[in-house]
Design a protein around this motif. Structure first.
Motif, PDB file in Angstrom:
ATOM      1  N   ASP A  82       0.878  -1.094  -0.137  1.00 12.35           N
ATOM      2  CA  ASP A  82      -0.045   0.080   0.073  1.00 12.35           C
ATOM      3  C   ASP A  82       0.776   1.176   0.049  1.00 12.35           C
ATOM      4  OD1 ASP A  82      -2.490  -1.168   0.085  1.00 12.35           O
ATOM      5  OD2 ASP A  82      -2.216  -1.527   1.952  1.00 12.35           O
ATOM      6  N   PRO A  83       0.546   2.231  -0.746  1.00 13.57           N
ATOM      7  CA  PRO A  83       1.267   3.315  -0.866  1.00 13.57           C
ATOM      8  C   PRO A  83       0.956   4.235   0.341  1.00 13.57           C
ATOM      9  CG  PRO A  83      -0.174   3.670  -2.589  1.00 13.57           C
ATOM     10  CD  PRO A  83      -0.203   1.946  -2.054  1.00 13.57           C
ATOM     11  N   PRO A  84       1.772   5.224   0.736  1.00 12.57           N
ATOM     12  CA  PRO A  84       1.235   6.153   1.955  1.00 12.57           C
ATOM     13  C   PRO A  84       0.238   7.025   1.426  1.00 12.57           C
ATOM     14  CG  PRO A  84       3.350   6.792   1.028  1.00 12.57           C
ATOM     15  CD  PRO A  84       3.141   5.623   0.157  1.00 12.57           C
ATOM     16  N   ARG A  85      -0.533   7.559   2.426  1.00 19.21           N
ATOM     17  CA  ARG A  85      -1.538   8.542   2.127  1.00 19.21           C
ATOM     18  C   ARG A  85      -0.629  10.240   2.007  1.00 19.21           C
ATOM     19  NH1 ARG A  85      -6.558   7.019   6.006  1.00 19.21           N
ATOM     20  NH2 ARG A  85      -6.963   4.757   5.135  1.00 19.21           N
ATOM     21  N   SER A  86       0.306  10.376   2.731  1.00 22.26           N
ATOM     22  CA  SER A  86       0.903  11.431   2.625  1.00 22.26           C
ATOM     23  C   SER A  86       2.292  11.270   1.710  1.00 22.26           C
ATOM     24  CB  SER A  86       1.206  12.032   3.882  1.00 22.26           C
ATOM     25  OG  SER A  86       1.958  13.170   3.996  1.00 22.26           O
ATOM     26  N   LEU A  87       2.364  12.126   1.024  1.00 19.34           N
ATOM     27  CA  LEU A  87       3.587  12.330   0.099  1.00 19.34           C
ATOM     28  C   LEU A  87       4.671  12.911   1.004  1.00 19.34           C
ATOM     29  CD1 LEU A  87       5.118  12.471  -2.825  1.00 19.34           C
ATOM     30  CD2 LEU A  87       4.403  15.161  -2.959  1.00 19.34           C
TER      31      LEU A  87
ATOM     32  N   ARG B  98       5.716  11.425   3.503  1.00 17.90           N
ATOM     33  CA  ARG B  98       6.480  10.189   3.983  1.00 17.90           C
ATOM     34  C   ARG B  98       7.516   9.621   3.034  1.00 17.90           C
ATOM     35  NH1 ARG B  98       2.419   5.756   6.236  1.00 17.90           N
ATOM     36  NH2 ARG B  98       4.463   4.828   6.518  1.00 17.90           N
ATOM     37  N   VAL B  99       7.339   9.966   1.840  1.00 21.34           N
ATOM     38  CA  VAL B  99       8.162   9.302   0.714  1.00 21.34           C
ATOM     39  C   VAL B  99       9.277  10.302   0.046  1.00 21.34           C
ATOM     40  CG1 VAL B  99       7.045   7.452   0.298  1.00 21.34           C
ATOM     41  CG2 VAL B  99       6.657   9.373  -1.051  1.00 21.34           C
ATOM     42  N   ILE B 100       9.200  11.676   0.675  1.00 18.39           N
ATOM     43  CA  ILE B 100      10.051  12.637   0.190  1.00 18.39           C
ATOM     44  C   ILE B 100      11.584  12.393   0.635  1.00 18.39           C
ATOM     45  CG2 ILE B 100      10.818  14.880   0.508  1.00 18.39           C
ATOM     46  CD1 ILE B 100       8.532  14.885  -1.491  1.00 18.39           C
ATOM     47  N   GLY B 101      12.457  12.448  -0.257  1.00 15.57           N
ATOM     48  CA  GLY B 101      13.837  11.820  -0.011  1.00 15.57           C
ATOM     49  C   GLY B 101      14.665  11.468  -1.071  1.00 15.57           C
TER      50      GLY B 101
ATOM     51  N   ARG C 260      14.534   2.155  -3.401  1.00 16.64           N
ATOM     52  CA  ARG C 260      14.459   0.914  -2.686  1.00 16.64           C
ATOM     53  C   ARG C 260      14.709   0.934  -1.223  1.00 16.64           C
ATOM     54  NH1 ARG C 260      17.677  -4.211  -5.216  1.00 16.64           N
ATOM     55  NH2 ARG C 260      19.393  -3.143  -4.275  1.00 16.64           N
ATOM     56  N   ASP C 261      15.650   1.683  -0.759  1.00 11.08           N
ATOM     57  CA  ASP C 261      16.106   1.714   0.453  1.00 11.08           C
ATOM     58  C   ASP C 261      14.849   2.666   1.306  1.00 11.08           C
ATOM     59  OD1 ASP C 261      18.298   0.265   0.388  1.00 11.08           O
ATOM     60  OD2 ASP C 261      19.501   1.575   1.499  1.00 11.08           O
ATOM     61  N   LYS C 262      14.197   3.394   0.565  1.00  9.76           N
ATOM     62  CA  LYS C 262      13.123   4.364   1.157  1.00  9.76           C
ATOM     63  C   LYS C 262      11.861   3.512   1.222  1.00  9.76           C
ATOM     64  CE  LYS C 262      11.688   8.562   2.516  1.00  9.76           C
ATOM     65  NZ  LYS C 262      12.302   9.150   3.793  1.00  9.76           N
ATOM     66  N   GLY C 263      11.931   2.452   0.289  1.00 10.81           N
ATOM     67  CA  GLY C 263      10.671   1.744   0.611  1.00 10.81           C
ATOM     68  C   GLY C 263       9.696   1.983  -0.547  1.00 10.81           C
ATOM     69  N   TYR C 264       9.971   2.426  -1.573  1.00  9.99           N
ATOM     70  CA  TYR C 264       9.024   2.503  -2.603  1.00  9.99           C
ATOM     71  C   TYR C 264       8.368   1.056  -3.344  1.00  9.99           C
ATOM     72  CZ  TYR C 264       9.831   7.609  -3.303  1.00  9.99           C
ATOM     73  OH  TYR C 264       9.694   8.989  -3.225  1.00  9.99           O
ATOM     74  N   GLY C 265       7.343   0.889  -3.591  1.00  8.90           N
ATOM     75  CA  GLY C 265       6.807  -0.162  -4.429  1.00  8.90           C
ATOM     76  C   GLY C 265       7.192  -1.479  -3.861  1.00  8.90           C
ATOM     77  N   LEU C 266       7.591  -2.204  -4.753  1.00  8.93           N
ATOM     78  CA  LEU C 266       8.177  -3.927  -4.116  1.00  8.93           C
ATOM     79  C   LEU C 266       9.467  -3.502  -3.900  1.00  8.93           C
ATOM     80  CD1 LEU C 266       5.393  -4.480  -6.159  1.00  8.93           C
ATOM     81  CD2 LEU C 266       6.678  -6.455  -6.481  1.00  8.93           C
TER      82      LEU C 266
ATOM     83  N   ALA D 206       5.654   8.747  -7.071  1.00 10.49           N
ATOM     84  CA  ALA D 206       7.121   8.653  -7.519  1.00 10.49           C
ATOM     85  C   ALA D 206       7.368  10.141  -8.515  1.00 10.49           C
ATOM     86  CB  ALA D 206       7.405   7.587  -8.456  1.00 10.49           C
ATOM     87  N   ASN D 207       6.489  10.111  -9.480  1.00 14.40           N
ATOM     88  CA  ASN D 207       6.703  11.297 -10.337  1.00 14.40           C
ATOM     89  C   ASN D 207       6.537  12.623  -9.449  1.00 14.40           C
ATOM     90  OD1 ASN D 207       6.277  10.607 -13.623  1.00 14.40           O
ATOM     91  ND2 ASN D 207       5.494   8.876 -12.178  1.00 14.40           N
ATOM     92  N   ILE D 208       5.684  12.700  -8.926  1.00 17.69           N
ATOM     93  CA  ILE D 208       5.430  14.172  -8.085  1.00 17.69           C
ATOM     94  C   ILE D 208       6.699  14.434  -7.405  1.00 17.69           C
ATOM     95  CG2 ILE D 208       4.319  15.365  -6.421  1.00 17.69           C
ATOM     96  CD1 ILE D 208       1.751  13.895  -7.485  1.00 17.69           C
ATOM     97  N   GLU D 209       7.220  13.452  -6.653  1.00 23.85           N
ATOM     98  CA  GLU D 209       8.458  13.365  -5.690  1.00 23.85           C
ATOM     99  C   GLU D 209       9.499  14.023  -6.503  1.00 23.85           C
ATOM    100  OE1 GLU D 209      11.983  12.550  -3.388  1.00 23.85           O
ATOM    101  OE2 GLU D 209      11.377  11.778  -5.194  1.00 23.85           O
ATOM    102  N   GLN D 210      10.027  13.182  -7.642  1.00 25.87           N
ATOM    103  CA  GLN D 210      11.014  13.745  -8.280  1.00 25.87           C
ATOM    104  C   GLN D 210      10.805  15.154  -9.000  1.00 25.87           C
ATOM    105  OE1 GLN D 210      13.982  12.114  -9.934  1.00 25.87           O
ATOM    106  NE2 GLN D 210      13.984  11.319  -7.992  1.00 25.87           N
ATOM    107  N   ALA D 211       9.818  15.378  -9.395  1.00 24.92           N
ATOM    108  CA  ALA D 211       9.384  16.729 -10.139  1.00 24.92           C
ATOM    109  C   ALA D 211       9.723  17.929  -9.028  1.00 24.92           C
ATOM    110  CB  ALA D 211       7.987  16.937 -10.579  1.00 24.92           C
TER     111      ALA D 211
END
Length: 456
Positions: free
Chosen positions: A8-13, A15-18, A217-223, A266-271
């Motif tokens: 499950d992806p996080p509800r808040s962006l 948490r995966v900013i980094g 991957r170390d941040k826990g994105y996707g698989l 992922a697209n938003i975070e990179q942008a």
């Protein structure tokens, strides 16, 4: 591959900013502090459009690197190795040799001498040892690197705010629209290869882009969440490695829905991190150079440029601002050096673990490579080598050639290997084709210009 469900992806962006901040932080080095400001000092701001083109191109490349990792938990290099076992090793060796010369840490040490004096060699050696110890003692390596790059990016952005208030002139603001209304490609003034270098390496460039796989991957994105993170052999707790190199998910409605949300995040975070931070830094550091040293003769496209710009800032704004400029520059280049040592070793460790040394811990391979890079750098400095021309040429040529080749491989990988529902298509295919053409031309021109220098 083992079959797993998409987490499950996080509800808040937030948490995966980094990963994008890390990518921008590592990439904010000599290009943003020297190359682009140097160009602005010579020809004004008419070439800034190329920074936007280069960063957008790299954003598309980064997203295709991330697409494969989100869907499989594998790095892009592991994906390439599924076509031919040694692809990953080829790239890892090129990246490692391209970064043997400790250029960024030497540049940081040089800026420290502007502030306090001292010997560049011993300061640089001390910095290299600090990098090695920091990466070794951090319980989770990515977490430590992320914190360092967050601090660096924050300091750079704070400096830009101060520069807008005190140092950027009205003439620079007036010149800024010319990059849109009167764009130029000033190859005659500065050389075609230099212009293409700036275009191709705005943001990151070379092997750094490939490490986006490892960082997300170390941040826990996707698989990637199912893959253990790199930890310190001294202070960290190592997790059991999975039985397979990567994973695959059944294309059910639930899995596809979760994957699409991960892809959007992922697209938003990179942008909003990598692309925005890189472009803002290039624009404002170029405006700062234009405000202070535009038209000044004898400026060098090297760290010496930063000394001239700092002196000019002291004269135009005040001694405090020139000092602040050197402090931020020294810290920024040191953080870039740490990131370069990390991604160089991280990429190589992943390749060696997956394809050749499965019986060894990836963390221990990684730390062996880190200290190999640190000790080789110290040896180069102790032996008194100035920046070797051979390593310069290798670095310049290898960077463009890598991007040319892996842009092709990414296109094939994400068109042929992934499930039809998540394959690259439409305008993203066109963006990768553009990247292949751009870096192909860049590689040929760089080889044509640089290789003869080896025989001078």
């Amino acid at each position: 591959m083992t079959t797993r469900d998409v987490p499950d992806p996080p509800r808040s962006l937030w948490r995966v900013i980094g990963p994008g901040v890390v990518g921008a932080g590592v990439g904010l080095a000599s290009g943003e502090f020297v190359l682009w400001p140097y160009i602005a000092s010579q020809v004004g701001l008419v070439f800034l459009w190329a920074a936007l083109v280069g960063i957008v191109t790299q954003w598309f490349i980064n997203m295709e690197i991330e697409r494969y990792t989100l869907a499989t938990g594998e790095t892009a290099l592991t994906g390439f190795s599924r076509f031919w076992r040694h692809w990953g090793l080829v790239f890892a060796v090129m990246i490692y040799f391209a970064n043997l010369w400790p250029g960024w840490v030497t540049s940081s040490a040089t800026m420290v001498t502007y502030l306090f004096g001292g010997d560049v060699t011993w300061i640089a050696i001390g910095m290299l040892l600090v990098v090695g110890v920091t990466l070794t003692l951090a319980p989770v390596v990515y977490t430590a690197l992320e914190r360092v790059e967050f601090v660096k990016v924050g300091l750079v952005l704070l400096f830009i705010v101060v520069a807008v208030v005190f140092a950027i002139s009205a003439e620079a603001w007036g010149e800024l629209p010319s990059t849109v209304t009167a764009p130029e490609f000033p190859g005659e003034e500065l050389g075609f290869a230099l212009m293409l270098s700036a275009l191709a390496f705005a943001g990151a460039g070379g092997g750094q882009n490939l490490c986006q796989s490892n960082w997300i991957r170390d941040k826990g994105y996707g698989l990637g969440a199912y893959v253990p993170r790199l930890v310190s052999p001294l202070t960290g707790k190592e997790e059991a490695a999975p039985a397979s190199a990567g994973f695959i998910f059944e294309p059910t409605d639930d899995n596809l829905s979760r994957w699409r949300r991960w892809w959007k995040i992922a697209n938003i975070e990179q942008a909003v991190t990598f692309a925005a931070i890189s472009f803002i830094t290039i624009v404002f550091m170029s405006m700062l150079a234009y405000s202070t040293v535009f038209g000044q003769e004898g400026l060098a496209n090297s760290v010496a440029f930063l000394k001239a710009e700092g002196e000019a800032l002291k004269n135009t704004v005040g001694p405090w601002f020139g000092t602040l400029f050197w402090v931020i520059g020294a810290l920024s280049l040191f953080a870039a050096a740490m990131g370069i040592v990390d991604y160089t070793s991280r990429v190589a460790a992943d390749v060696l673990k997956v394809c050749y040394l499965r019986q060894f811990s990836e963390s221990k391979i990684y730390f062996g490579l880190v200290w190999g890079l640190v000790l080789i750098g110290c040896a180069i400095l102790l032996l008194g080598f100035d920046q070797p021309l051979t390593l310069l040429v290798i670095s310049a040529c290898v960077g463009g050639m890598m991007m040319f080749v892996y842009s092709i491989l990414l296109l094939v990988l994400n068109r042929k290997v992934l499930p039809p529902q998540i394959r690259i298509r439409s305008y993203r295919v066109a963006a990768l084709v553009w990247a292949v053409l751009l870096f192909g031309v860049f590689s040929v021109l760089t080889l044509w210009q640089q290789v003869p220098k080896l025989f001078e």
